[in-house]
Write a protein that holds these residues in place. Structure first.
Motif, PDB file in Angstrom:
ATOM      1  N   ALA A  18       0.827  -1.206   0.000  1.00 42.46           N
ATOM      2  CA  ALA A  18       0.000   0.000   0.000  1.00 42.46           C
ATOM      3  C   ALA A  18       0.859   1.252   0.000  1.00 42.46           C
ATOM      4  O   ALA A  18       0.568   2.216  -0.712  1.00 42.46           O
ATOM      5  N   THR A  19       1.935   1.246   0.773  1.00 45.60           N
ATOM      6  CA  THR A  19       2.822   2.408   0.838  1.00 45.60           C
ATOM      7  C   THR A  19       3.476   2.672  -0.508  1.00 45.60           C
ATOM      8  O   THR A  19       3.521   3.813  -0.982  1.00 45.60           O
ATOM      9  N   VAL A  20       3.980   1.630  -1.140  1.00 46.11           N
ATOM     10  CA  VAL A  20       4.616   1.793  -2.448  1.00 46.11           C
ATOM     11  C   VAL A  20       3.607   2.299  -3.474  1.00 46.11           C
ATOM     12  O   VAL A  20       3.918   3.168  -4.291  1.00 46.11           O
ATOM     13  N   THR A  21       2.393   1.793  -3.418  1.00 40.67           N
ATOM     14  CA  THR A  21       1.357   2.229  -4.351  1.00 40.67           C
ATOM     15  C   THR A  21       1.015   3.702  -4.143  1.00 40.67           C
ATOM     16  O   THR A  21       0.945   4.474  -5.103  1.00 40.67           O
ATOM     17  N   VAL A  22       0.798   4.106  -2.913  1.00 38.55           N
ATOM     18  CA  VAL A  22       0.445   5.496  -2.617  1.00 38.55           C
ATOM     19  C   VAL A  22       1.585   6.428  -3.001  1.00 38.55           C
ATOM     20  O   VAL A  22       1.360   7.474  -3.620  1.00 38.55           O
ATOM     21  N   VAL A  23       2.813   6.050  -2.683  1.00 40.89           N
ATOM     22  CA  VAL A  23       3.961   6.894  -3.037  1.00 40.89           C
ATOM     23  C   VAL A  23       4.061   7.027  -4.555  1.00 40.89           C
ATOM     24  O   VAL A  23       4.318   8.115  -5.075  1.00 40.89           O
ATOM     25  N   GLY A  24       3.837   5.959  -5.281  1.00 39.59           N
ATOM     26  CA  GLY A  24       3.885   6.019  -6.742  1.00 39.59           C
ATOM     27  C   GLY A  24       2.813   6.914  -7.326  1.00 39.59           C
ATOM     28  O   GLY A  24       3.080   7.700  -8.238  1.00 39.59           O
ATOM     29  N   VAL A  25       1.597   6.812  -6.822  1.00 37.30           N
ATOM     30  CA  VAL A  25       0.503   7.646  -7.322  1.00 37.30           C
ATOM     31  C   VAL A  25       0.761   9.118  -7.008  1.00 37.30           C
ATOM     32  O   VAL A  25       0.613   9.980  -7.867  1.00 37.30           O
TER      33      VAL A  25
END
Length: 51
Positions: A18-25
């Motif tokens: 979730a953290t990697v996804t949010v940071v990417g977005v």
């Protein structure tokens, strides 16, 4: 005991995903954009031109 460790491990992995996804977005939305394909000050179609 194994169930508790599995649950904790799943929470850690899920949190990382979730953290990697949010940071990417957020990064893709806030990064500087390239040149815009449209420019109102320099129209592509020059009206009244015979060319």
């Amino acid at each position: 005991m194994g169930t508790i460790l599995g649950t904790v491990a799943a929470m850690i992995v899920g949190g990382a995903v979730a953290t990697v996804t949010v940071v990417g977005v957020v990064s893709s939305q806030t990064s500087p954009q390239g040149d815009s394909p449209a420019n109102v000050n320099a129209p592509v179609v020059v009206y009244g031109s015979t060319n």
